[in-house]
Enzyme design. Structure first.
Site, mmCIF file in Angstrom:
data_model
loop_
_atom_site.group_PDB
_atom_site.id
_atom_site.type_symbol
_atom_site.label_atom_id
_atom_site.label_comp_id
_atom_site.label_asym_id
_atom_site.label_seq_id
_atom_site.Cartn_x
_atom_site.Cartn_y
_atom_site.Cartn_z
ATOM 1 N N CYS A 200 11.313 -25.074 16.343
ATOM 2 C CA CYS A 200 12.338 -24.936 17.370
ATOM 3 C C CYS A 200 11.893 -23.981 18.476
ATOM 4 C CB CYS A 200 13.658 -24.501 16.754
ATOM 5 S SG CYS A 200 13.574 -22.980 15.830
ATOM 6 N N ASP B 236 44.511 -31.220 11.386
ATOM 7 C CA ASP B 236 43.601 -30.322 12.097
ATOM 8 C C ASP B 236 42.475 -29.897 11.169
ATOM 9 O OD1 ASP B 236 42.878 -28.890 14.494
ATOM 10 O OD2 ASP B 236 43.300 -27.069 13.370
ATOM 11 N N ASP C 96 44.152 -33.771 16.712
ATOM 12 C CA ASP C 96 43.728 -32.781 17.718
ATOM 13 C C ASP C 96 42.567 -33.312 18.566
ATOM 14 O OD1 ASP C 96 41.993 -32.740 15.511
ATOM 15 O OD2 ASP C 96 41.299 -30.734 16.019
#
Length: 299
Positions: free
Chosen positions: A55, A138, A199
Site C-alpha cells: 500500500c 439501521d 437509512d
DNA sequence: GCGACAG
DNA sequence: ATCTTGTCGC
C-alpha cells in the site's frame, strides 16, 4: 454477484510493481468508478498485510504522498519508497509520469454492479401493496463489523419487536454504492412482509436505484428510504425533482424517497404521520448502537 | 481555499 | 459511520 471487494482490491494493489507507484484514483478506476477514491484510501488504511499488499506504493493524483497508517506515518512511506528506488523531493514523487502504474488487470467490478442494477431497476414499482407491519432498520459499524437492528413499530412509533444481527461486511462504503455494503446485509437477515424504513435513499439516487430500492426489489416488499443528508435531486419546497419528475420529499430535514412497492403519495402520508411522533431511523439507530456496545462488552 | 461526497 | 492513506469543482 456477491463480490468481496476488499479481497479484490488488495489483489489489485499487489499488481503494482516494485519501483513504480500508482494513485488512489487509478485504483478506484480499476475498481470501476473514480468515486471510490476515498474508499481506496480507507481500505489501504485497513490493510491487514502491509508490504505483502504494497500500500506504500499508492500516492495522490498530484504526486504528493498521501497518508500512511504507521507510527511514523508518511515518513515510513517515504522510507519504503526510497528503498525501492523512488526519488522524492519536497514531498513530491519525481518522474511521476514515468513511474505511474495504470495497467491493472481488472474486470472493473463496480461497472459490473452498475450493469446488474439496470436489470433490477426495471423491477421497481411505485404502486402500493399490502404489508404486515412497519420495520425501521439501521446499522452501526466498527471497522468491518456491522451491528444491524430491525425495530418493528406501530404507526405511533411504539416498539413491538427488536431483532439484532452481527456480521462482517465485505464491501466498503462507496458513495452511491451503499446497497452493496448495507443492502446485502439487510437482505441476508430480513425475512417477512413488512414495510421497511431504511437509512438511505430509494429512487432518489444518481442511477435511480438506491439502497431502499435495492432491498425493495430483491425482497419484493415495500420500502422507503430516509436519508439525513442530500445525495441527489433538486429541492423545491417539500418536493425533490430530477428534471420534471418528482423523485422524493424533503420533510423535516430528511430526504425521503420510495424504494419500491409503494407510491410517492403513500410514502409522504406515512412518513408525515410517523414523524409527528419522532424519527424511526433515529430510533433504530439507538438500538443498533446499544447492540454494538453490548457486544463489545462481551469481549 | 472550501464544500461535496446516502452511511 | 467514524476519526481520518482522496478528488473535483467552484
Amino acid at each position: 454477484m456477491d463480490i468481496d471487494l476488499y479481497s479484490y482490491f488488495y489483489d489489485l494493489v499487489k499488481q503494482i510493481p516494485k519501483g513504480m507507484v500508482t494513485t488512489y484514483k487509478e485504483l478506484a478506476l480499476a475498481l470501476g468508478d473514480q468515486i471510490a477514491s476515498r474508499a481506496v484510501g480507507q481500505m489501504l488504511a485497513e490493510n491487514p498485510t502491509p508490504i505483502i499488499v504494497p500500500c506504500h506504493r499508492v500516492i495522490k493524483s498530484d504526486g504528493t504522498l498521501g497518508g500512511y497508517n504507521h507510527p511514523f506515518g508518511t515518513n515510513k512511506k517515504i522510507e519504503l519508497l526510497e528503498s525501492e528506488g523512488i526519488k522524492i523531493k519536497n514531498g513530491v514523487v519525481e518522474n511521476f509520469n514515468e513511474i505511474i502504474f495504470k495497467d491493472f488487470k481488472t474486470e472493473f467490478p463496480l461497472k459490473k454492479l452498475r450493469n446488474d442494477e439496470q436489470i433490477l431497476k426495471e423491477k421497481i414499482s411505485l404502486n402500493d401493496v399490502n404489508y404486515d407491519g412497519i420495520v425501521a432498520i439501521d446499522g452501526s459499524y466498527n471497522g468491518r463489523t456491522i451491528y444491524l437492528s430491525f425495530v418493528k413499530i406501530d404507526e405511533n412509533l411504539k416498539i413491538l419487536d427488536i431483532k439484532n444481527y452481527k456480521d462482517i461486511v465485505n464491501f466498503p462504503y462507496i458513495p452511491t454504492y451503499f446497497s452493496y455494503r448495507e443492502g446485502k446485509e439487510i437482505i441476508k437477515f430480513y425475512d417477512g412482509n413488512d414495510l421497511l424504513l431504511i437509512d438511505g435513499n430509494g429512487i432518489m439516487h444518481p442511477r435511480g436505484f438506491g439502497l431502499a430500492s435495492f432491498v425493495g426489489v430483491i425482497k419484493n416488499i415495500p420500502t422507503i428510504g430516509i436519508a439525513k443528508s442530500h445525495l441527489f435531486g433538486d429541492i423545491f419546497n417539500d418536493k425533490i425533482l430530477s428534471g420534471n419528475a418528482q423523485i422524493g420529499w424533503y420533510i423535516q430535514n430528511r430526504y425521503i424517497s420510495p424504494g419500491s412497492n409503494i407510491s410517492m403519495e403513500s410514502s409522504f402520508i406515512l412518513i408525515k404521520k410517523l414523524f409527528k411522533k419522532g424519527d424511526p431511523i433515529k430510533l433504530a439507530h439507538i438500538y443498533a448502537n446499544r447492540f454494538m456496545e453490548s457486544e463489545q462488552q462481551r469481549q
